[in-house]
Design a protein around this motif. Structure first.
Motif, PDB file in Angstrom:
ATOM      1  N   THR A   1       0.858  -1.215   0.084  1.00  0.00           N
ATOM      2  CA  THR A   1      -0.058   0.149  -0.287  1.00  0.00           C
ATOM      3  C   THR A   1       0.945   1.401  -0.058  1.00  0.00           C
ATOM      4  O   THR A   1       0.598   2.039  -0.254  1.00  0.00           O
ATOM      5  CB  THR A   1      -0.971   0.309   1.285  1.00  0.00           C
TER       6      THR A   1
ATOM      7  N   MET B   1       1.844   6.169  -3.354  1.00  0.00           N
ATOM      8  CA  MET B   1       2.720   7.207  -3.808  1.00  0.00           C
ATOM      9  C   MET B   1       2.202   7.312  -5.429  1.00  0.00           C
ATOM     10  O   MET B   1       2.148   8.349  -6.106  1.00  0.00           O
ATOM     11  CB  MET B   1       4.118   7.067  -3.800  1.00  0.00           C
TER      12      MET B   1
ATOM     13  N   GLN C   1       8.196   9.263  -4.623  1.00  0.00           N
ATOM     14  CA  GLN C   1       8.084  10.433  -4.083  1.00  0.00           C
ATOM     15  C   GLN C   1       9.205  10.896  -3.403  1.00  0.00           C
ATOM     16  O   GLN C   1       9.554  10.507  -2.255  1.00  0.00           O
ATOM     17  CB  GLN C   1       6.872  10.665  -3.029  1.00  0.00           C
TER      18      GLN C   1
ATOM     19  N   THR D   1      12.646  14.057   0.411  1.00  0.00           N
ATOM     20  CA  THR D   1      13.631  14.208   1.626  1.00  0.00           C
ATOM     21  C   THR D   1      14.897  14.311   1.181  1.00  0.00           C
ATOM     22  O   THR D   1      15.648  13.152   0.672  1.00  0.00           O
ATOM     23  CB  THR D   1      13.380  12.841   2.631  1.00  0.00           C
TER      24      THR D   1
ATOM     25  N   GLY E   1      13.620  16.613   5.868  1.00  0.00           N
ATOM     26  CA  GLY E   1      12.599  16.019   5.523  1.00  0.00           C
ATOM     27  C   GLY E   1      11.299  16.927   5.477  1.00  0.00           C
ATOM     28  O   GLY E   1      10.179  16.977   4.781  1.00  0.00           O
ATOM     29  N   SER E   2      11.089  17.632   6.947  1.00  0.00           N
ATOM     30  CA  SER E   2      10.259  18.381   7.157  1.00  0.00           C
ATOM     31  C   SER E   2      10.406  19.614   6.461  1.00  0.00           C
ATOM     32  O   SER E   2       9.368  20.466   5.897  1.00  0.00           O
ATOM     33  CB  SER E   2       9.891  18.717   8.907  1.00  0.00           C
TER      34      SER E   2
ATOM     35  N   ARG F   1       6.903  26.835  -8.323  1.00  0.00           N
ATOM     36  CA  ARG F   1       5.689  26.172  -7.726  1.00  0.00           C
ATOM     37  C   ARG F   1       5.962  24.924  -7.117  1.00  0.00           C
ATOM     38  O   ARG F   1       4.754  24.175  -7.047  1.00  0.00           O
ATOM     39  CB  ARG F   1       4.712  26.685  -8.218  1.00  0.00           C
TER      40      ARG F   1
ATOM     41  N   VAL G   1       6.419  23.085  -4.028  1.00  0.00           N
ATOM     42  CA  VAL G   1       5.891  22.777  -3.059  1.00  0.00           C
ATOM     43  C   VAL G   1       4.351  22.478  -3.115  1.00  0.00           C
ATOM     44  O   VAL G   1       3.752  21.498  -2.987  1.00  0.00           O
ATOM     45  CB  VAL G   1       6.262  23.560  -1.689  1.00  0.00           C
TER      46      VAL G   1
ATOM     47  N   ALA H   1       1.732  19.409  -3.278  1.00  0.00           N
ATOM     48  CA  ALA H   1       0.884  19.247  -2.073  1.00  0.00           C
ATOM     49  C   ALA H   1      -0.602  18.257  -2.469  1.00  0.00           C
ATOM     50  O   ALA H   1      -0.985  17.766  -1.522  1.00  0.00           O
ATOM     51  CB  ALA H   1       0.334  20.682  -1.838  1.00  0.00           C
TER      52      ALA H   1
ATOM     53  N   THR I   1      -1.354  10.848  -0.267  1.00  0.00           N
ATOM     54  CA  THR I   1      -0.498   9.810   0.510  1.00  0.00           C
ATOM     55  C   THR I   1      -1.017   9.982   1.939  1.00  0.00           C
ATOM     56  O   THR I   1      -0.834   9.108   2.743  1.00  0.00           O
ATOM     57  CB  THR I   1       1.120  10.070   0.331  1.00  0.00           C
TER      58      THR I   1
ATOM     59  N   HIS J   1      -3.992   7.812   2.471  1.00  0.00           N
ATOM     60  CA  HIS J   1      -3.522   6.668   2.324  1.00  0.00           C
ATOM     61  C   HIS J   1      -3.039   6.146   3.635  1.00  0.00           C
ATOM     62  O   HIS J   1      -3.188   4.931   4.243  1.00  0.00           O
ATOM     63  CB  HIS J   1      -2.764   6.244   1.297  1.00  0.00           C
TER      64      HIS J   1
ATOM     65  N   SER K   1      -4.022   3.168   6.240  1.00  0.00           N
ATOM     66  CA  SER K   1      -3.368   2.172   6.685  1.00  0.00           C
ATOM     67  C   SER K   1      -3.442   2.031   8.285  1.00  0.00           C
ATOM     68  O   SER K   1      -3.321   1.023   8.761  1.00  0.00           O
ATOM     69  CB  SER K   1      -1.808   2.290   6.276  1.00  0.00           C
TER      70      SER K   1
ATOM     71  N   LEU L   1       4.077   5.363  10.759  1.00  0.00           N
ATOM     72  CA  LEU L   1       2.588   6.037  10.152  1.00  0.00           C
ATOM     73  C   LEU L   1       2.832   7.652  10.848  1.00  0.00           C
ATOM     74  O   LEU L   1       2.190   8.458  10.349  1.00  0.00           O
ATOM     75  CB  LEU L   1       1.507   5.290  10.782  1.00  0.00           C
TER      76      LEU L   1
ATOM     77  N   GLY M   1       5.034  13.662   7.093  1.00  0.00           N
ATOM     78  CA  GLY M   1       4.750  14.595   7.772  1.00  0.00           C
ATOM     79  C   GLY M   1       4.513  14.133   9.268  1.00  0.00           C
ATOM     80  O   GLY M   1       3.726  13.456   9.521  1.00  0.00           O
TER      81      GLY M   1
ATOM     82  N   VAL N   1       4.706  18.552  12.640  1.00  0.00           N
ATOM     83  CA  VAL N   1       4.760  19.252  11.372  1.00  0.00           C
ATOM     84  C   VAL N   1       3.415  19.346  10.759  1.00  0.00           C
ATOM     85  O   VAL N   1       2.914  20.436  10.084  1.00  0.00           O
ATOM     86  CB  VAL N   1       5.709  18.646  10.373  1.00  0.00           C
TER      87      VAL N   1
ATOM     88  N   ARG O   1      -1.338  26.519   9.249  1.00  0.00           N
ATOM     89  CA  ARG O   1      -1.249  27.096   7.994  1.00  0.00           C
ATOM     90  C   ARG O   1      -2.476  27.127   7.379  1.00  0.00           C
ATOM     91  O   ARG O   1      -2.843  28.355   6.719  1.00  0.00           O
ATOM     92  CB  ARG O   1      -0.172  26.408   7.165  1.00  0.00           C
TER      93      ARG O   1
END
Ligand code: UCC
Ligand code: FAD
Length: 566
Positions: free
Chosen positions: A125, A130, A167, A170, A175-176, A283, A285, A289, A295, A298, A302, A420, A425, A429, A436
């Motif tokens: 999965t 992805m 994907q 990172t 990675g964040s 553009r 990021v 999105a 993901t 998903h 999971s 998970l 994220g 984050v 945001r």
């Protein structure tokens, strides 16, 4: 019999007795003989329930060099892992979401299949998530060259044509914080394409056929733009040249991971990887999105699937301690019931997000739906990720010592659950992502949340057993509304410190309302009512509780640091 009232026949003259019609229940589940027959005769290879375990015991291996010293970078995966790919295509586990045969309910249908498949999938999965995310990005940017064929391959049901996507976001530095962490550069080529040079630090399911990734376009002097504004989104195929070498990629190593061992996660050196820019320059990021939304959904699915594995429930009917079955020990049953309540809450949260996604993709989403989808995606991902670790851990304990023994297959469930809350994220984050989206909607996101949550309670008035639960949700909602109104007067640090508790409150209140709504449905069972009631007994609004305790006061950050580093 009773005397027939002559009026009963006065209009249609057909009497008032109507035989209730027969109801067709699930023909598969209701047919014990069919199920027994299939179990007895179907060859093992067409029953995939053991495949997931096989993927774990035959983890992928990297061969970097052939016997003559030539670089080959082959990632060998198990036969079962490859079978998972074919099965996924045939079952339409990605394509269902794009065929949209069931209109707005197509995503719920797709995700229901994945929910059943996920805990047996040996983490297949992950590439499917992805792949789905990449298809979504391409669909949103336009299905045309150079990604038209890729879209059709990602969303096909033909195993031989099916592609999966990676994907690659990172890098070593972050990675964040992707905006500051991405060093990969894109060098323009004369034909309008690019070559990518950089180092991708985590790339999962690296046996993918293509990827979406971020890089900074170099100008003629070799300079790039720093930060988020310098990032663009690229499409690259993972292919080999005539000599069998990967084009523009070296697989540096496979990660040695706590869990997700079924699946290769590699460090990749991009050394002139041919790629096409598919977003507007700068553009990257915001263009990726859409992939994150899919993901993250998903991921939540999971998490709910892992909680729903239910082996502990069955074990309690087979294992005896102190002279009786575990299921007959009230304290053990209470433990299982608490896990069940968590699982139901998680399931409804995830399915509601899928419902909203389906509405958005079929063009019938209201403005409220769109705001809710944006808000709930990070909320549900972060909440279910944490729940899964707690529930699966409790599940292992309910097997006693056997839960700790590798060849039962149980420890892998916990190891896999732990990721998970990290990938796609982390909890913090995503909590900041909630802030945001609230900040960017000028209050509309909260407005949609409050209105919709209240509407979920409206059918509960006919069910008296739900009254305490409804009151608890109303009370939590009022506290939350007050707090939200109050934040305008607070310092910026207040919201940052409150972010995680705020996200938890949004999840708990919303899940409670969904459980109540489900328990008010005419087909609901007493257990549904009980589940809603139990859920609503917890602190539904921890952000208000902790605010009252002064946890977000101006001095808190200093106190926290002094405590941690004493
Ligand atoms: O982990 C990974 C793969 C694992 C395997 C797959 C498993 C799938 C499940 C399987 C289950 C078995 S891949 C790596 C995942 N990485 C992340 O999730 C990154 C975490 N970091 C973040 O989420 C950050 O918030 C960033 C990188 C997205 C953004 O950080 P910045 O730099 O502070 O971003 P800005 O400047 O606030 O946002 C840039 C733009 C803005 O739009 P504009 O420019 O129009 O103002 C934002 O509104 O991006 C927009 N944006 C979003 N839009 C940012 N986040 C979102 C969002 N979530 N939705 C919509
Ligand atoms: P960091 O950002 O360094 O985070 C460390 C800690 O700091 C966390 O607790 C985090 O919550 C906290 N933190 C960070 N920023 C803040 C903040 N502003 N406020 C408060 N707290 C904060 N990535 C890919 O791109 N593709 C993949 O295929 C992929 N596969 C993966 C597979 C596995 C098994 C794993 C474990 C990771 C994978 N990743 C992948 C990477 C993953 O997405 C990142 O590890 C994750 O996003 C976290 O980034 P980081 O490791 O840089 O952690």
């Amino acid at each position: 019999g009773p005397a027939v009232d002559s009026l009963s026949f006065s209009k249609a003259k057909i009497g008032c007795f109507f035989q209730e019609r027969p109801v067709l229940k699930n023909p598969f589940l209701e047919d014990a003989l069919l199920r027994g027959y299939l179990k007895r005769y179907m060859p093992h290879e067409v029953r995939f329930d053991g495949w997931g375990r096989e993927c774990e015991v035959s983890p992928p291996q990297l061969v970097q060099y052939d016997s003559w010293g030539r670089r080959v970078d082959l990632i060998h995966t198990s036969a079962t892992w490859k079978q998972m790919k074919d099965l996924s295509a045939r079952e339409g586990l990605v394509s269902i979401g794009y065929e949209r045969h069931y209109g707005e309910w197509s995503r719920v249908y797709q995700m229901s299949k994945l929910f059943l498949f996920s805990p047996s999938s040996g983490l297949y999965t992950c590439p499917l998530a992805m792949t789905d995310g990449a298809a979504k990005v391409i669909e949103s940017l336009g299905i045309s060259w150079p990604v038209e064929e890729a879209f059709h391959r990602l969303t096909t049901r033909k195993p031989e044509y099916f592609w999966t996507s990676g994907q690659w976001m990172t890098e070593r530095q972050g990675g964040s914080d992707v905006a500051n962490g991405t060093e990969t550069v894109a060098v323009p080529q004369t034909d309008g394409s690019f070559k990518l040079n950089g180092y991708k630090w985590f790339t999962s399911a690296t046996d993918a056929d293509m990827t979406l990734t971020l890089a900074r376009v170099q100008d003629t002097t070799g300079a790039t733009i720093l930060g988020s504004r310098g990032l663009s989104l690229f499409y690259a195929e993972v292919s080999r040249d005539e000599s069998g070498q990967l084009k523009g990629i070296e697989v540096q190593k496979l990660k040695d991971k706590l869990g997700t061992r079924q699946m290769p996660t590699a460090e990749l050196l991009l050394d002139g990887l041919p790629a096409h820019m598919i977003s507007t320059e700068g553009r990257g990021v915001s263009s990726i999105a859409n992939m994150l939304t899919i993901t993250r959904i998903h991921n939540s699915l999971s998490a709910a699937g892992a909680m729903r594995r239910q082996l502990a429930r069955d074990y309690a009917t087979r294992r005896k301690a102190f002279g009786k079955l575990l299921k007959d020990h009230p304290l053990h049953m209470q433990t299982l019931a608490r896990m069940e309540v968590e699982t139901r809450g998680a399931f409804l949260l995830v399915m509601d997000v899928c419902r909203l996604l389906g509405r958005e993709e079929t063009g019938i989403a209201t403005e409220f739906d769109t705001h809710l989808l944006r808000l709930l995606t990070p909320v549900v991902k972060l909440y279910t990720g944490k729940q899964a670790v707690a529930v699966v851990s409790e599940g292992l304990e309910s097997f006693g010592g056997q839960g700790y023994i590798e060849d039962t297959g149980l420890p892998g469930l916990l190891r896999d659950a732990q990721v998970l809350s990290i990938w796609e994220g982390t909890t913090n984050v995503l909590s900041l992502d909630v802030l945001r989206c609230v900040a960017r909607s000028s209050g509309m996101v909260f407005h949609a949340y409050f209105i919709h949550t209240k509407s979920l309670l409206k059918n509960a008035s006919g069910v008296s057993a739900l009254t305490p639960a409804v009151k608890a949700i109303q009370c939590a909602l009022s506290k939350l509304e007050l707090l939200v109104q109050d934040t305008a007067t607070k310092e910026p640090s207040f919201l940052e410190l409150a972010a995680r508790d705020l996200a938890y409150s949004l999840a708990r209140i919303y899940a409670g309302a969904l459980l109540i709504d489900h328990a008010s449905w005419k087909g609901a069972s007493p257990a549904d009512v009980y589940a809603a009631s139990r859920w609503c007994e917890q602190d539904l609004c921890p952000v208000a509780t902790n605010h009252e305790r002064g946890c977000y006061n101006p001095g808190s950050s200093h106190d926290n640091a002094a405590l941690v580093y004493q």
